[in-house]
Design a protein around this motif. Structure first.
Motif, short mmCIF file in Angstrom:
data_model
loop_
_atom_site.label_atom_id
_atom_site.label_comp_id
_atom_site.label_asym_id
_atom_site.label_seq_id
_atom_site.Cartn_x
_atom_site.Cartn_y
_atom_site.Cartn_z
N ILE A 63 0.83 -1.21 0.00
CA ILE A 63 0.00 0.00 0.00
C ILE A 63 0.87 1.26 0.00
N SER A 64 1.96 1.24 0.74
CA SER A 64 2.86 2.41 0.78
C SER A 64 3.45 2.68 -0.60
N LEU A 65 3.93 1.64 -1.28
CA LEU A 65 4.51 1.84 -2.60
C LEU A 65 3.49 2.39 -3.59
N ILE A 66 2.31 1.84 -3.58
CA ILE A 66 1.28 2.28 -4.52
C ILE A 66 0.82 3.70 -4.19
N LEU A 67 0.64 4.02 -2.92
CA LEU A 67 0.22 5.38 -2.53
C LEU A 67 1.29 6.42 -2.86
N ILE A 68 2.55 6.07 -2.63
CA ILE A 68 3.62 7.00 -3.00
C ILE A 68 3.61 7.23 -4.50
N GLY A 69 3.41 6.17 -5.27
CA GLY A 69 3.32 6.31 -6.72
C GLY A 69 2.17 7.19 -7.14
N VAL A 70 1.01 7.00 -6.54
CA VAL A 70 -0.17 7.80 -6.87
C VAL A 70 0.06 9.27 -6.50
N VAL A 71 0.61 9.50 -5.33
CA VAL A 71 0.87 10.88 -4.88
C VAL A 71 1.86 11.57 -5.82
N LEU A 72 2.90 10.85 -6.23
CA LEU A 72 3.87 11.45 -7.14
C LEU A 72 3.25 11.74 -8.51
N LEU A 73 2.41 10.85 -9.00
CA LEU A 73 1.74 11.10 -10.28
C LEU A 73 0.80 12.30 -10.20
N ILE A 129 9.21 13.56 -11.80
CA ILE A 129 8.32 13.16 -10.70
C ILE A 129 7.30 12.15 -11.21
N GLY A 130 6.80 12.35 -12.42
CA GLY A 130 5.85 11.40 -13.01
C GLY A 130 6.49 10.04 -13.24
N ILE A 131 7.72 10.04 -13.70
CA ILE A 131 8.43 8.76 -13.91
C ILE A 131 8.66 8.06 -12.58
N LEU A 132 9.04 8.84 -11.56
CA LEU A 132 9.20 8.24 -10.23
C LEU A 132 7.88 7.66 -9.71
N GLY A 133 6.78 8.36 -9.98
CA GLY A 133 5.47 7.85 -9.58
C GLY A 133 5.14 6.54 -10.28
N LEU A 134 5.44 6.49 -11.58
CA LEU A 134 5.21 5.23 -12.31
C LEU A 134 6.10 4.11 -11.79
N VAL A 135 7.35 4.46 -11.46
CA VAL A 135 8.28 3.45 -10.94
C VAL A 135 7.77 2.91 -9.60
N PHE A 136 7.36 3.81 -8.69
CA PHE A 136 6.86 3.35 -7.39
C PHE A 136 5.60 2.49 -7.56
N SER A 137 4.69 2.93 -8.44
CA SER A 137 3.49 2.13 -8.68
C SER A 137 3.86 0.78 -9.28
N ILE A 171 -4.29 -6.57 -7.83
CA ILE A 171 -3.57 -5.37 -7.38
C ILE A 171 -3.29 -4.45 -8.58
N LEU A 172 -2.86 -5.03 -9.71
CA LEU A 172 -2.62 -4.23 -10.92
C LEU A 172 -3.90 -3.54 -11.38
N SER A 173 -5.00 -4.26 -11.40
CA SER A 173 -6.28 -3.68 -11.82
C SER A 173 -6.71 -2.56 -10.88
N LEU A 174 -6.58 -2.78 -9.59
CA LEU A 174 -6.96 -1.75 -8.62
C LEU A 174 -6.06 -0.52 -8.72
N THR A 175 -4.78 -0.74 -8.93
CA THR A 175 -3.85 0.39 -9.07
C THR A 175 -4.21 1.23 -10.29
N LEU A 176 -4.46 0.58 -11.42
CA LEU A 176 -4.85 1.31 -12.62
C LEU A 176 -6.18 2.02 -12.42
N LEU A 177 -7.12 1.36 -11.77
CA LEU A 177 -8.43 1.96 -11.51
C LEU A 177 -8.30 3.19 -10.61
N ILE A 178 -7.49 3.09 -9.57
CA ILE A 178 -7.29 4.21 -8.66
C ILE A 178 -6.63 5.38 -9.38
N ASN A 179 -5.59 5.12 -10.17
CA ASN A 179 -4.91 6.19 -10.90
C ASN A 179 -5.85 6.90 -11.87
N PHE A 180 -6.61 6.14 -12.65
CA PHE A 180 -7.53 6.76 -13.60
C PHE A 180 -8.68 7.47 -12.89
#
Length: 153
Positions: free
Chosen positions: A7-17, A30-38, A57-66
């Motif tokens: 959850i920390s990795l995905i949230l950090i990625g979302v926040v950076l994006l 910053i966007g690339i770092l967000g993608l890397v963390f996600s 997890i991949l589906s939820l991450t993409l859904l949350i980002n969009f």
């Protein structure tokens, strides 16, 4: 502990994006770092929880980002950060007021080809049309164009 890391990795990625999109668009770092963390979060999900959970997890991450991106566009949050006013003034707009062609002045510095001349009580930066002019020489304005004062001796 595995869920916390995921959850920390995905949230950090979302926040950076989101930070890339809202605060510093165009920097891409910053966007690339967000993608890397996600991406690392999703990879960690595959490794730690297996393929089936990894795909979820991949589906939820993409859904949350969009969803956050669409929410950001629809909510009008972008207008809070957008510049709504523009600067309409210009520098030195009235610099040439009171000056006219043929007006005489005295060089207060050497003019080679730029220097300073006193017209009345004001000192102006001028350009010489006739080459070098010594300090103390009487000059007159030969041209006034584009906020430039062209003088001759």
């Amino acid at each position: 502990m595995a869920w916390f890391i995921l959850i920390s990795l995905i949230l950090i990625g979302v926040v950076l994006l989101i930070t890339e999109i809202i605060f510093v668009p165009g920097t891409t770092l910053i966007g690339i770092l967000g993608l890397v963390f996600s991406g690392v979060g999703v990879y960690y999900g595959f490794v730690a929880f297996g393929n089936e959970s990894g795909w979820i997890i991949l589906s939820l991450t993409l859904l949350i980002n969009f969803a956050l991106l669409i929410y950001g566009f629809r909510s009008g949050i972008w207008t809070k950060f957008a510049l709504k006013e523009s600067i309409t003034s210009r520098s030195f707009d009235d610099r040439l007021l009171g000056l006219e062609i043929g007006q005489q002045g005295k060089a207060v510095s050497d003019i080679k080809p730029f220097g300073k001349v006193e017209f009345g009580e004001n000192i102006y930066e001028v350009k010489s049309d006739s080459g070098f002019i010594r300090v103390g020489t009487m000059v007159f304005i030969s041209k006034l164009e584009d906020n430039k004062i062209i003088v001759k001796s």
